[in-house]
Motif scaffolding. Sequence first.
Motif, short mmCIF file in Angstrom:
data_model
loop_
_atom_site.label_atom_id
_atom_site.label_comp_id
_atom_site.label_asym_id
_atom_site.label_seq_id
_atom_site.Cartn_x
_atom_site.Cartn_y
_atom_site.Cartn_z
N SER A 9 0.48 -1.29 -0.44
CA SER A 9 -0.35 0.03 -0.06
C SER A 9 1.40 1.18 0.22
CB SER A 9 -0.84 -0.19 1.35
OG SER A 9 -0.38 0.22 2.80
N ASN A 10 0.45 2.37 0.11
CA ASN A 10 0.86 3.86 -0.07
C ASN A 10 2.27 3.74 1.62
OD1 ASN A 10 1.11 6.01 -1.70
ND2 ASN A 10 -1.45 5.19 -1.62
N LEU A 57 -6.95 -3.52 6.00
CA LEU A 57 -7.58 -2.52 4.83
C LEU A 57 -9.17 -3.94 4.45
CD1 LEU A 57 -4.81 -0.99 3.14
CD2 LEU A 57 -6.45 -0.19 5.32
N GLN A 63 -8.94 0.22 8.91
CA GLN A 63 -8.79 2.25 8.76
C GLN A 63 -10.18 2.57 9.11
OE1 GLN A 63 -9.97 -0.70 6.70
NE2 GLN A 63 -10.47 -0.15 4.81
N LYS A 64 -11.78 1.54 9.20
CA LYS A 64 -13.45 2.66 9.87
C LYS A 64 -13.48 2.43 10.87
CE LYS A 64 -13.09 3.27 5.46
NZ LYS A 64 -12.33 4.44 4.86
N GLY A 79 -9.83 7.47 7.06
CA GLY A 79 -9.04 5.96 7.02
C GLY A 79 -8.17 4.99 6.72
N LYS A 80 -6.97 6.27 6.19
CA LYS A 80 -6.25 5.23 5.36
C LYS A 80 -4.93 5.57 5.87
CE LYS A 80 -8.03 7.28 1.27
NZ LYS A 80 -9.00 6.32 0.99
N VAL A 81 -3.88 4.46 5.60
CA VAL A 81 -2.71 4.19 5.87
C VAL A 81 -1.90 4.75 4.11
CG1 VAL A 81 -2.89 2.03 7.37
CG2 VAL A 81 -2.38 1.92 5.06
N PRO A 82 -0.75 5.20 4.77
CA PRO A 82 0.20 4.98 5.69
C PRO A 82 -0.45 5.97 6.85
CG PRO A 82 1.59 7.02 4.87
CD PRO A 82 0.00 6.23 3.98
N GLU A 97 -0.78 11.28 5.62
CA GLU A 97 -0.33 12.46 3.95
C GLU A 97 1.09 11.64 4.07
OE1 GLU A 97 -1.44 12.52 1.24
OE2 GLU A 97 -3.91 12.91 2.41
N SER A 98 1.41 10.81 2.90
CA SER A 98 2.73 9.64 3.23
C SER A 98 3.56 11.06 2.92
CB SER A 98 2.87 8.85 1.92
OG SER A 98 2.01 9.50 0.86
N GLN A 130 4.36 13.67 -6.41
CA GLN A 130 2.64 12.99 -5.53
C GLN A 130 2.09 13.94 -6.19
OE1 GLN A 130 1.16 11.18 -3.22
NE2 GLN A 130 3.24 9.94 -3.49
N1 LIG Z 1 -2.98 10.99 0.03
C1 LIG Z 1 -2.27 9.39 0.66
C2 LIG Z 1 -3.13 7.88 -0.08
C3 LIG Z 1 -3.55 6.81 1.33
C4 LIG Z 1 -4.43 6.49 0.48
O1 LIG Z 1 -5.20 6.05 0.47
N2 LIG Z 1 -4.10 4.71 0.87
C5 LIG Z 1 -5.17 3.26 0.77
C6 LIG Z 1 -4.03 2.44 0.57
S1 LIG Z 1 -2.52 2.16 -0.69
C7 LIG Z 1 -5.69 3.48 1.72
O2 LIG Z 1 -4.89 3.16 3.42
N3 LIG Z 1 -7.39 2.89 1.59
C8 LIG Z 1 -7.90 2.63 2.72
C9 LIG Z 1 -9.38 2.77 2.18
O3 LIG Z 1 -9.54 3.54 1.22
O4 LIG Z 1 -10.43 2.22 2.93
C10 LIG Z 1 -1.31 9.18 0.98
O5 LIG Z 1 0.03 9.65 0.38
O6 LIG Z 1 -0.24 8.82 2.32
#
Ligand SMILES: N[C@@H](CCC(=O)N[C@@H](CS)C(=O)NCC(=O)O)C(=O)O
Length: 209
Positions: free
Chosen positions: A11-12, A34, A39-40, A51-54, A65-66, A103
């Motif tokens: 993942s990111n 995930l 994440q939720k 709700g996202k990683v990292p 935001e990575s 980015q």
């Molecule tokens: N712009 C964010 C994007 C993060 C992102 O899209 N993470 C995805 C994994 S690649 C995620 O956690 N998705 C889970 C979801 O959307 O439920 C970053 O660069 O950190």
Amino acid sequence: MSLTFYYSPRSNASRIHWTLAELGVPHEVVKVDLRAGDQKKPEFLALNPNGKVPTIVLDGTPMFESVAIQIALGERHGVEKGLWPAPGSSEHYQALTWIIWGQVTLAATLFRYMMNTSEWTPKEQHNEPQAEAALKELHGLLRILDDRLDGRDYLTGDRFTLADLDLASVMGWGLGWAKIDIAPYPKLQAWLGRINERPAARAVQAADQ
Ligand SMILES: N[C@@H](CCC(=O)N[C@@H](CS)C(=O)NCC(=O)O)C(=O)O
């Protein structure tokens, strides 16, 4: 110093996993499943409402935001390790320029191409002219990057920095996924080869499988 890293493989978050391996900074890892929807959960959303990683928690402060995480880790730990240029130096301004370009410009264009062609997006949402325009733009960006690497081993000169890592990471998933042949960009190809040979890159790629 306390650092907790919320991570999911492939993942990111992989780019931050790689950064932490390069920096050798002690940290705690929390795996976020995930597919299971970790994440939720409210406790995760309290750290990152997207709700996202990292996601990281650095000395009690949540960050997401990575690219922001990369810069924070670079400034905090990378300067002494020679992996991030000293703030205020010309190399620092160059590293900031290229890491953000990776980015905001490159990854966004790759994403646009993906949204219009990928099997992960419903076919009825695909738009052929949009895909063609994004692909053309993408090749223009790869040309810019190849030109930048003419006479330079790395983006800011002769030293690898986290800006190289971040862009190479975008390339790793994006170009492979989009099946873009980078043979017309020999400097870019050689740069990617050098970066992917790094022990930390190999270790993280193996762990991410
Ligand atoms: N712009 C964010 C994007 C993060 C992102 O899209 N993470 C995805 C994994 S690649 C995620 O956690 N998705 C889970 C979801 O959307 O439920 C970053 O660069 O950190």
